[in-house]
Motif scaffolding. Structure first.
Motif, short mmCIF file in Angstrom:
data_model
loop_
_atom_site.label_atom_id
_atom_site.label_comp_id
_atom_site.label_asym_id
_atom_site.label_seq_id
_atom_site.Cartn_x
_atom_site.Cartn_y
_atom_site.Cartn_z
N PHE A 27 -2.17 -4.14 -5.07
CA PHE A 27 -2.18 -2.88 -4.33
C PHE A 27 -3.42 -2.85 -3.44
CE2 PHE A 27 -3.54 1.46 -3.66
CZ PHE A 27 -2.37 2.12 -3.33
N VAL A 28 -3.24 -2.51 -2.17
CA VAL A 28 -4.34 -2.49 -1.20
C VAL A 28 -4.58 -1.06 -0.73
CG1 VAL A 28 -5.16 -3.30 1.05
CG2 VAL A 28 -3.88 -4.84 -0.46
N ALA A 29 -5.83 -0.63 -0.76
CA ALA A 29 -6.23 0.67 -0.22
C ALA A 29 -7.36 0.42 0.78
CB ALA A 29 -6.69 1.60 -1.34
N PHE A 45 -4.40 -3.21 7.64
CA PHE A 45 -3.44 -3.76 6.68
C PHE A 45 -2.58 -4.83 7.36
CE2 PHE A 45 0.59 -4.03 4.46
CZ PHE A 45 0.22 -4.04 3.12
N LEU A 84 -4.33 5.75 -5.14
CA LEU A 84 -5.35 4.85 -5.68
C LEU A 84 -5.55 5.07 -7.18
CD1 LEU A 84 -7.34 2.65 -4.82
CD2 LEU A 84 -9.02 4.43 -4.36
N LYS A 109 -6.40 5.93 7.14
CA LYS A 109 -5.92 4.92 6.20
C LYS A 109 -6.01 3.50 6.76
CE LYS A 109 -4.54 7.83 2.96
NZ LYS A 109 -5.11 7.86 1.60
N MET A 158 4.65 -1.31 3.19
CA MET A 158 3.89 -0.07 3.34
C MET A 158 4.82 1.06 2.94
SD MET A 158 1.90 -0.84 6.96
CE MET A 158 0.66 0.45 6.74
N THR A 190 0.85 -1.18 0.00
CA THR A 190 0.00 0.00 0.00
C THR A 190 0.88 1.23 0.00
OG1 THR A 190 -1.91 1.06 1.08
CG2 THR A 190 -0.19 0.20 2.52
N ALA A 239 -9.66 -2.56 -2.68
CA ALA A 239 -9.93 -1.29 -2.00
C ALA A 239 -11.25 -1.35 -1.25
CB ALA A 239 -9.97 -0.15 -3.03
N SER A 275 -8.71 2.54 3.19
CA SER A 275 -9.15 3.77 3.88
C SER A 275 -10.54 3.62 4.48
CB SER A 275 -9.14 4.94 2.91
OG SER A 275 -7.84 5.21 2.44
N THR A 319 -10.66 -8.34 3.26
CA THR A 319 -9.56 -7.84 2.43
C THR A 319 -8.57 -8.95 2.16
OG1 THR A 319 -9.83 -5.66 3.46
CG2 THR A 319 -7.80 -6.05 2.23
N VAL A 355 -6.13 -3.90 -7.91
CA VAL A 355 -6.37 -3.19 -6.66
C VAL A 355 -7.40 -3.91 -5.82
CG1 VAL A 355 -7.22 -1.03 -5.67
CG2 VAL A 355 -5.79 -0.96 -7.72
#
Length: 413
Positions: free
Chosen positions: A313-315, A255, A326, A250, A273, A242, A338, A317, A365, A336
């Motif tokens: 890719f991890v988002a 995560f 993002l 965030k 990270m 991320t 997310a 939020s 997730t 992604v």
């Protein structure tokens, strides 16, 4: 974000006002003509809370991309953001307002006085505000100075489910107080625009969607093997990561918990990270307690480069208008995962460019990340569709053209 890449070239025709004749091409090159007398320009002031990262970066790109022959652009905001130097180097007028803070303080009255004095002295035609604090103080000051045109961009919302009910109510109230002092509202995504109307932060019919641009010129267009060398991770190792400030909104602890859950099914996976923040120490302690290794790179101004080496890719939020990272991830053809909050579902298409999950659900997730790692061909196809989704729509030229059209509409030009 170099000035020359975004400003329309000399002599380039632009769309005239409705009913006015089309602009004609020059017969003689500009360099061979006698000097033209200086014509009055539209004076624009951007008021932004913090000139950094997402909203601040978008505001700066807007300022840089306006035609310098037609606009005289200024930026005012909280002192100390990482982009002030870039704004000054590009030749913009910059005003760092002493006493201005991200959160409300007793000094706000003094900041309002300084902002009002600036607007009254420079006689701006347009005041364009960004974010909650900049939006509130900027629009009040513009009202006191009777500024002809006031525009506000919603990059996200100051209120969110993690706040107490009285605080959320106070944030909504402050937004609603200033809506009658605004002539046009811009929102960074369709869902943000809809929420603006539903929350009665703007009247129906006055909101326009203008995607928050990101300078994608430095973002690789595909997986970058050099990114793995930067991070010291072999190509064969599944890498999940991320990018962003390690702070509460965030959800960095989610995560860590996600990484621990993924490790149970993929013990060879690595996690990174890219960023720094006040919760970095807490992240390290939780990772050690859960027995998962996570690399924290610290702040990197070139964060998009190492991110181009991620497999997923991890988002995560808790709330997000549209984040820069993002947007950069799909631009680099990274699939992604997310959280489906605010404007994120407008950017990440479930099953097309990535997977959406509920916020504060690290196991969900982990399951989504695990699916992409278990099905690399599907993940690669989602990644390849990412650039098609963002590279044109989120280009600075597109955003600046839309903002220019907004100003022209309000000014009748």
């Amino acid at each position: 974000m170099r000035n020359g890449t975004l400003v329309p070239g000399p002599g380039r025709p632009r769309t005239p006002a409705p009913g006015w004749p089309e602009t004609l091409p020059r017969v003689v090159p500009a360099a061979e003509l006698p000097p033209r007398p200086a014509l009055p320009r539209v004076k624009v002031l951007h008021v932004v809370t913090r000139l950094q990262a997402d909203a601040g970066g978008s505001a700066l790109l807007t300022a840089l991309g306006m035609d310098r022959d037609r606009y005289d652009v200024w930026i005012a905001g909280v002192p100390g953001g990482e982009l002030w130097a870039a704004a000054r180097e590009a030749g913009l007028h910059t005003v760092e307002l002493r006493g201005f803070r991200h959160a409300s303080t007793p000094a706000d009255a003094l900041v309002l006085w300084r902002l009002t004095r600036l607007i009254r002295r420079e006689r701006f035609t347009v005041v364009h505000t960004h974010c909650a604090r900049g939006g509130f103080l900027g629009r009040i000051a513009a009202r006191l100075c009777r500024t002809p045109v006031v525009v506000h961009t919603f990059h996200g919302f100051a209120f969110h489910p993690g706040q107490s009910r009285p605080r959320r109510a106070a944030c909504r109230f402050l937004e609603r107080v200033t809506r009658r002092r605004t002539h046009r509202f811009l929102a960074v995504s369709p869902r943000v625009a809809r929420q603006v109307v539903e929350e009665r932060l703007a009247p129906p019919g006055l909101v326009r969607v203008v995607p928050s641009a990101v300078d994608l010129g430095h973002v690789p267009e595909r997986f970058d093997p050099l990114a793995r060398r930067m991070l010291g991770v072999p190509r064969a190792t599944p890498l999940v990561g991320t990018v962003g400030r390690i702070e509460g909104r965030k959800a960095p602890m989610d995560f860590v918990r996600m990484a621990a859950a993924v490790t149970e099914r993929h013990p060879d996976a690595s996690f990174v990270m890219i960023g720094d923040g006040p919760l970095a120490g807490d992240v390290r302690r939780l990772a050690a307690r859960l027995g998962v290794h996570i690399t924290l790179t610290g702040h990197r101004p070139d964060a998009a480069r190492p991110a181009a080496g991620l497999d997923v890719f991890v988002a995560g939020s808790l709330y997000e208008g549209l984040g820069r990272a993002l947007t950069e991830a799909p631009a680099a053809a990274r699939p992604v995962v997310a959280t489906a909050v605010d404007g994120v579902p407008d950017l990440v298409e479930h099953g097309a460019t990535g997977l959406l999950v509920a916020p504060t659900a690290p196991q969900d997730t982990a399951d989504a990340v695990g699916r992409l790692l278990d099905h690399p061909q599907e993940a690669a196809r989602m990644g390849r569709q990412g650039p098609l989704r963002v590279r044109a729509a989120f280009a600075p030229q597109s955003m600046c053209a839309a903002v220019d059209a907004c100003y022209c509409d309000l000014l009748g030009t």
